[in-house]
Motif scaffolding. Structure first.
Motif, PDB file in Angstrom:
ATOM      1  N   MET B  62      41.751  46.437  43.720  1.00 55.48           N
ATOM      2  CA  MET B  62      43.119  46.091  43.373  1.00 55.48           C
ATOM      3  C   MET B  62      43.199  44.631  42.925  1.00 55.48           C
ATOM      4  O   MET B  62      42.697  43.757  43.615  1.00 55.48           O
ATOM      5  N   PRO B  63      43.836  44.357  41.801  1.00 58.19           N
ATOM      6  CA  PRO B  63      43.906  42.983  41.305  1.00 58.19           C
ATOM      7  C   PRO B  63      44.747  42.096  42.211  1.00 58.19           C
ATOM      8  O   PRO B  63      45.676  42.568  42.865  1.00 58.19           O
ATOM      9  N   LEU B  64      44.425  40.856  42.225  1.00 54.63           N
ATOM     10  CA  LEU B  64      45.193  39.830  42.929  1.00 54.63           C
ATOM     11  C   LEU B  64      45.382  40.145  44.408  1.00 54.63           C
ATOM     12  O   LEU B  64      46.444  39.897  44.981  1.00 54.63           O
ATOM     13  N   ALA B  65      44.379  40.674  45.004  1.00 54.23           N
ATOM     14  CA  ALA B  65      44.470  40.905  46.443  1.00 54.23           C
ATOM     15  C   ALA B  65      44.090  39.630  47.175  1.00 54.23           C
ATOM     16  O   ALA B  65      43.121  38.970  46.813  1.00 54.23           O
ATOM     17  N   PRO B  66      44.818  39.288  48.223  1.00 57.36           N
ATOM     18  CA  PRO B  66      44.488  38.082  48.990  1.00 57.36           C
ATOM     19  C   PRO B  66      43.173  38.264  49.734  1.00 57.36           C
ATOM     20  O   PRO B  66      42.697  39.389  49.876  1.00 57.36           O
ATOM     21  N   PRO B  67      42.605  37.143  50.211  1.00 54.32           N
ATOM     22  CA  PRO B  67      41.333  37.233  50.918  1.00 54.32           C
ATOM     23  C   PRO B  67      41.428  38.188  52.102  1.00 54.32           C
ATOM     24  O   PRO B  67      42.398  38.164  52.858  1.00 54.32           O
ATOM     25  N   SER B  68      40.426  39.006  52.245  1.00 49.79           N
ATOM     26  CA  SER B  68      40.440  39.980  53.330  1.00 49.79           C
ATOM     27  C   SER B  68      39.018  40.204  53.765  1.00 49.79           C
ATOM     28  O   SER B  68      38.087  39.596  53.231  1.00 49.79           O
ATOM     29  N   ALA B  69      38.831  41.095  54.679  1.00 46.33           N
ATOM     30  CA  ALA B  69      37.478  41.355  55.167  1.00 46.33           C
ATOM     31  C   ALA B  69      36.613  41.954  54.078  1.00 46.33           C
ATOM     32  O   ALA B  69      35.431  41.682  53.971  1.00 46.33           O
ATOM     33  N   ARG B  70      37.236  42.757  53.230  1.00 48.03           N
ATOM     34  CA  ARG B  70      36.436  43.395  52.172  1.00 48.03           C
ATOM     35  C   ARG B  70      36.139  42.438  51.032  1.00 48.03           C
ATOM     36  O   ARG B  70      35.071  42.434  50.461  1.00 48.03           O
ATOM     37  N   HIS B  71      37.188  41.642  50.687  1.00 47.52           N
ATOM     38  CA  HIS B  71      36.986  40.669  49.611  1.00 47.52           C
ATOM     39  C   HIS B  71      37.243  39.295  50.193  1.00 47.52           C
ATOM     40  O   HIS B  71      38.401  38.868  50.272  1.00 47.52           O
ATOM     41  N   LEU B  72      36.174  38.649  50.586  1.00 47.29           N
ATOM     42  CA  LEU B  72      36.303  37.417  51.365  1.00 47.29           C
ATOM     43  C   LEU B  72      37.141  36.355  50.675  1.00 47.29           C
ATOM     44  O   LEU B  72      37.805  35.569  51.318  1.00 47.29           O
ATOM     45  N   GLY B  74      39.237  37.220  48.059  1.00 45.23           N
ATOM     46  CA  GLY B  74      40.277  37.892  47.292  1.00 45.23           C
ATOM     47  C   GLY B  74      39.766  38.395  45.955  1.00 45.23           C
ATOM     48  O   GLY B  74      38.574  38.357  45.654  1.00 45.23           O
ATOM     49  N   THR B  75      40.683  38.897  45.155  1.00 45.35           N
ATOM     50  CA  THR B  75      40.303  39.392  43.828  1.00 45.35           C
ATOM     51  C   THR B  75      41.117  38.673  42.766  1.00 45.35           C
ATOM     52  O   THR B  75      42.198  38.167  43.030  1.00 45.35           O
ATOM     53  N   ASP B  76      40.591  38.676  41.566  1.00 39.36           N
ATOM     54  CA  ASP B  76      41.292  38.000  40.478  1.00 39.36           C
ATOM     55  C   ASP B  76      42.179  38.995  39.726  1.00 39.36           C
ATOM     56  O   ASP B  76      42.376  40.115  40.166  1.00 39.36           O
ATOM     57  N   ASP B 258      41.509  30.103  33.845  1.00 36.97           N
ATOM     58  CA  ASP B 258      42.115  31.394  33.533  1.00 36.97           C
ATOM     59  C   ASP B 258      43.190  31.787  34.522  1.00 36.97           C
ATOM     60  O   ASP B 258      44.077  32.574  34.196  1.00 36.97           O
ATOM     61  N   SER B 259      43.101  31.288  35.744  1.00 37.64           N
ATOM     62  CA  SER B 259      44.074  31.762  36.727  1.00 37.64           C
ATOM     63  C   SER B 259      45.096  30.718  37.121  1.00 37.64           C
ATOM     64  O   SER B 259      45.764  30.858  38.133  1.00 37.64           O
ATOM     65  N   ALA B 266      48.959  33.877  43.556  1.00 40.19           N
ATOM     66  CA  ALA B 266      47.584  34.141  44.014  1.00 40.19           C
ATOM     67  C   ALA B 266      46.815  32.839  44.034  1.00 40.19           C
ATOM     68  O   ALA B 266      45.942  32.609  43.223  1.00 40.19           O
ATOM     69  N   TRP B 267      47.133  31.983  45.004  1.00 42.13           N
ATOM     70  CA  TRP B 267      46.558  30.654  45.001  1.00 42.13           C
ATOM     71  C   TRP B 267      45.038  30.684  45.119  1.00 42.13           C
ATOM     72  O   TRP B 267      44.358  29.785  44.659  1.00 42.13           O
ATOM     73  N   TRP B 268      44.478  31.731  45.692  1.00 39.89           N
ATOM     74  CA  TRP B 268      43.035  31.729  45.927  1.00 39.89           C
ATOM     75  C   TRP B 268      42.240  31.807  44.634  1.00 39.89           C
ATOM     76  O   TRP B 268      41.116  31.385  44.577  1.00 39.89           O
ATOM     77  N   ALA B 269      42.843  32.367  43.604  1.00 40.88           N
ATOM     78  CA  ALA B 269      42.085  32.569  42.367  1.00 40.88           C
ATOM     79  C   ALA B 269      41.693  31.256  41.689  1.00 40.88           C
ATOM     80  O   ALA B 269      40.546  31.075  41.320  1.00 40.88           O
ATOM     81  N   PRO B 270      42.603  30.297  41.493  1.00 37.75           N
ATOM     82  CA  PRO B 270      42.158  29.055  40.891  1.00 37.75           C
ATOM     83  C   PRO B 270      41.590  28.067  41.893  1.00 37.75           C
ATOM     84  O   PRO B 270      40.699  27.296  41.554  1.00 37.75           O
ATOM     85  N   ILE B 271      42.077  28.082  43.137  1.00 42.43           N
ATOM     86  CA  ILE B 271      41.707  26.983  44.029  1.00 42.43           C
ATOM     87  C   ILE B 271      40.312  27.143  44.624  1.00 42.43           C
ATOM     88  O   ILE B 271      39.577  26.171  44.768  1.00 42.43           O
ATOM     89  N   ILE B 272      39.918  28.361  44.944  1.00 43.67           N
ATOM     90  CA  ILE B 272      38.616  28.529  45.591  1.00 43.67           C
ATOM     91  C   ILE B 272      37.465  28.086  44.689  1.00 43.67           C
ATOM     92  O   ILE B 272      36.568  27.372  45.142  1.00 43.67           O
TER      93      ILE B 272
END
Lengths: 333, 297
Positions: B62-72, B74-76, B258-259, B266-272
Motif C-alpha cells: 500500500m502506498p504511503l504507509a507509515p513505518p510499521s513492523a512490515r515496512h520499517l 514505511g512506503t513511498d 520526489d517526495s 507522509a513525512w517519512w518519505a523525504p526525511i528518512i
C-alpha cells in the motif's frame, strides 16, 4: 650541501621589483577575469554539444512533429549555424549588454529572468548571513573564555550536524516542525513584494544559515578566547570593567577579521546552499529558474544564469582574497 | 653541511599539562567513531538489499504507509518499501562518493609527487592548472559538469547519470591534493634521509614512493575525509537541481526530492533518506576531525 645534490628551483633573476609588485596585485584580478571567461566559454560549448536539441523539446517531444518544423524552429533560434558563429554572435550580444531571449518564452529577455531570480536568491543569502553573524557572534562571545564542558559539547554536536546535514534535510525538518506543526511561518511560496515577503524568507534563511553559524561560532569563540588573555583585556578586567562592556567594546571588534575571512571563503557554498533551499521552499529564485531552464533546454537562460552566478562567485572570492591580503600581507603567497 | 630544518612537529613537542589533555584522547576516539559509522553504514548498504525479502522495485504494498513492523521505514508514493530503497540508494551514493574522491585524491597526490621532482617550468605549469581549477567554485563546478554530462549511460553497468556525477566530483576534487602533496614533497626532499638515499644512488621514482610518499598519506587522507563531508551533502542535494542518477535507480537525493510534496502526509518519505545522508556526513566529519573540538583549543 643538500641543494647542491638535489635539483632545486631555478633562481629568478629577471624583472624589476615594481613589475613584480604590480603583477602580484593584478594577478588575482586577471585570474578572476580569465576564470569567468573560461566558465562562459566552456558552458556555451558544453550545453550546445551535450544537452540535446531544444527545438525538439519546444515542439513537444517526438510526437510526430515534422522534420521541417523542427528545422525551421532551429533556424529561428539560430541553432543551425556553426557553433563558432553562434558563439561569436553571443559574444557580440554580450558586449552590448544583451544576454539574449529565452527559448521557452521568446518575449522575455534572459536578463529579466536572471535579475528577478537573483533578487530573491541574494535576499535569501543576505538574511541568512545576518542570522549567522548575529547568532554565531553572539553565542561565540558567550562561550568564549568559559570552561563549561556541557556547553562545549552542545556546540560540538551542533557543529557536526550543521556541517554534515544536507540543506534539503534541514529545510524539510524545519517545514515539518515549525511551519506545519507550529504554524508560525508559511511553508513555502512567495509574497507580493516587501515587506510581505519577509515572512517567506525567514525559514529558508534559517535553513541556509545552519551550515555557516557553527563555523562563525567556533571562529569567534577561539578568537575571543585569545583576545581575553591579552594583557590589555586582563588589565581592563582587573580595573573593574564589566564583562559585558569588555566583550562588546574590546573583544568583539577583534573578532571581525577572522569572521570576515570565514565569510569570504564560504560565500560560494552559501549561494549554492541557497539555491537548493529555494527549491525546497518553492521560492522563485535562481534555483527554480535554473531547473526549468535545464528541463526545457533553454540555452540562453542556462548560459545567463551560469554566467551570472559564476561571475558573482568569482568576484566575491576576489574580494575575499584581496581583503585577506590587505589585512594580513603575510597571507599573500 | 647543514640540514634544512624541518618545520616543528607539534605532535613531538612536549605537551603542556593542561585540562585540555583529555580532549586529545577524545580526538582519537572521535575519528574511530567516525570510521565505525561509515564502515557500518557501508556494510549495511551492501547487505540489506541482498538479504531483504522485499525488492526495492516491488510496488505491491500500500502506498504511503507509515513505518510499521512490515515496512520499517514505511512506503513511498508508489508502494515501494523505503527501508530497502534507502539502503540500496545508500550503496550507490556512498560508492560514488568514495570512488570519486579516492581517484581524485590518488591522482592528485601522484601529480603532486611528480611535480615536486620536475624542473621549475613543469612545476609552474602544473601549479597554474591547479590554481585555475581551484578558482572554480566547487559546487558550481560539480553541478555544471554533472548537468552537462547529463543523464546518459557513460559507463555500461552503472546507472545512468552516475558516471557524470563521478567525473564531475573527480574533476572538482583533485587540485587540493596536488597542492598539498607538492609543497610537502618539496620540503621533504631536503630531509637527510632523502638526501642520503639520493647519494646512495636510488632513482627518483624509488625515493618518491618509498621515502617521501608514506609521509604524505595521513594529510591527504584527512583532507579526503573533509572533502567527503561536503561531497556527501552535495550529492544528496543534486537531485533537487534536476541533476543526478535517473530513476528508477534509487538515490537518496532523488528520494528526497520526489517526495517533498508529500511532507505533510507522509513525512517519512523525504526525511528518512535525508537522515541517512546526515549520518553518513557526520561519520565522515568525525573522521576528518576538523569539526568539533579540535581547532577550538
Amino acid at each position: 650541501m643538500s641543494s647542491a645534490v638535489l635539483p632545486g628551483p631555478a633562481a629568478r633573476r629577471t624583472g624589476s621589483r615594481a613589475g613584480k609588485r604590480l603583477a602580484a596585485i593584478l594577478s588575482p584580478f586577471v585570474q578572476a577575469i580569465v576564470v569567468t571567461l573560461l566558465v562562459m566559454v566552456i558552458t556555451f560549448f558544453l550545453i550546445r554539444t551535450l544537452l540535446g536539441d531544444p527545438a525538439v523539446v519546444l515542439i513537444g517531444g517526438n510526437t510526430g512533429a515534422s522534420p521541417q518544423r523542427i528545422a525551421a524552429l532551429r533556424a529561428e533560434l539560430g541553432l543551425d549555424k556553426p557553433l563558432l558563429v553562434q558563439f561569436l554572435g553571443y559574444l557580440a550580444g554580450l558586449l552590448h549588454g544583451d544576454l539574449g531571449n529565452s527559448f521557452q518564452h521568446p518575449g522575455t529577455t534572459v536578463a529579466s529572468v536572471v535579475v528577478n531570480g537573483a533578487g530573491v536568491t541574494f535576499a535569501l543569502v543576505g538574511v541568512a548571513l545576518l542570522i549567522s553573524c548575529v547568532v554565531g557572534i553572539g553565542v561565540g562571545l558567550l562561550a568564549a573564555g568559559g570552561n563549561r564542558p556541557v556547553f562545549d559539547n552542545i556546540v560540538r554536536v551542533f557543529s557536526l550536524i550543521g556541517l554534515a546535514a544536507p540543506g534539503a534535510l534541514v529545510g524539510l525538518v524545519l517545514i515539518l516542525t515549525v511551519a506545519l506543526g507550529g504554524r508560525l511561518f508559511p511553508a513555502g511560496g512567495w509574497g507580493s513584494g516587501y515587506p510581505d515577503s519577509f515572512q517567506y524568507l525567514f525559514l529558508p534563511a534559517v535553513t541556509v544559515s545552519f551550515w555557516l553559524t557553527p563555523i562563525i561560532l567556533r571562529v569567534v569563540r577561539t578568537r575571543a578566547g585569545e583576545v581575553l588573555h591579552e594583557p590589555f583585556a586582563e588589565a581592563a578586567a582587573a580595573r573593574g570593567m564589566s564583562r559585558a562592556r569588555l566583550m562588546l567594546r574590546h573583544v568583539a571588534p577583534n573578532c571581525a577579521g577572522p569572521v570576515l575571512a570565514v565569510i569570504g571563503v564560504s560565500l560560494s557554498y552559501l549561494i549554492s546552499g541557497a539555491v537548493i533551499v529555494e527549491i525546497v521552499y518553492g521560492l522563485p529564485g535562481i534555483g527554480r529558474a535554473m531547473t526549468t531552464a535545464v528541463g526545457s533546454l533553454d540555452f540562453p537562460v542556462i548560459q545567463g544564469i551560469v554566467l551570472l552566478t559564476g561571475a558573482v562567485v568569482v568576484v566575491l572570492n576576489l574580494i575575499a582574497e584581496v581583503a585577506t591580503r590587505v589585512i594580513d600581507p603575510r597571507a599573500a603567497r | 653541511m647543514t640540514a634544512v630544518v624541518e618545520p616543528p612537529n607539534p605532535a613531538a613537542m612536549p605537551r603542556p599539562a593542561s585540562p585540555r589533555r583529555r580532549r586529545t584522547l577524545n580526538l582519537r576516539a572521535e575519528r574511530l567513531v567516525g570510521l565505525t559509522i561509515v564502515v557500518v553504514l557501508a556494510l549495511a548498504f551492501i547487505i540489506v538489499p541482498l538479504v531483504s525479502p522485499v525488492s526495492s522495485s516491488d510496488i505491491s504494498a500500500m502506498p504511503l504507509a507509515p513505518p510499521s513492523a512490515r515496512h520499517l521505514f514505511g512506503t513511498d508514493q508508489l508502494g515501494r518499501d523505503i527501508f530497502v530503497r534507502v539502503f540500496e540508494a545508500g550503496r550507490i551514493d556512498l560508492g560514488l562518493i568514495v570512488v570519486s574522491i579516492a581517484v581524485a585524491a590518488f591522482g592528485g597526490a601522484l601529480l603532486g609527487l611528480i611535480a615536486a621532482y620536475l624542473p621549475a617550468v613543469g612545476r609552474a605549469v602544473i601549479s597554474r592548472i591547479t590554481d585555475a581549477t581551484m578558482a572554480f567554485p566547487y559546487i558550481v563546478l560539480v553541478i555544471a559538469l554533472a548537468a552537462a554530462l547529463g543523464n546518459r549511460e557513460l559507463i555500461p553497468g552503472l546507472p545512468r547519470g552516475a558516471a557524470a556525477i563521478s567525473i564531475a566530483i573527480m574533476i572538482a576534487c583533485w587540485p587540493p591534493y596536488t597542492r598539498l602533496t607538492m609543497s610537502r614533497a618539496i620540503v621533504l626532499r631536503e630531509r637527510d634521509s632523502v638526501v642520503a638515499a639520493r647519494v646512495l644512488g636510488y632513482g627518483p621514482m624509488r625515493i618518491l614512493f618509498r621515502h617521501i610518499g608514506p609521509a604524505l598519506v595521513s594529510t591527504n587522507l584527512s583532507y579526503a575525509a573533509t572533502q567527503a563531508v561536503a561531497t556527501t551533502a552535495l550529492v544528496g542535494s543534486l537531485a533537487f537541481l534536476g541533476v543526478g542518477i535517473a530513476p528508477p535507480t534509487p538515490e537518496l537525493g532523488r528520494m528526497m526530492a520526489d517526495s517533498i510534496a508529500l511532507l505533510p502526509i507522509a513525512w517519512w518519505a523525504p526525511i528518512i533518506p535525508g537522515l541517512v545522508v546526515l549520518v553518513l556526513g557526520v561519520g565522515f566529519a568525525l573522521m576528518a576531525d576538523s569539526a568539533g573540538g579540535r581547532n577550538s583549543r
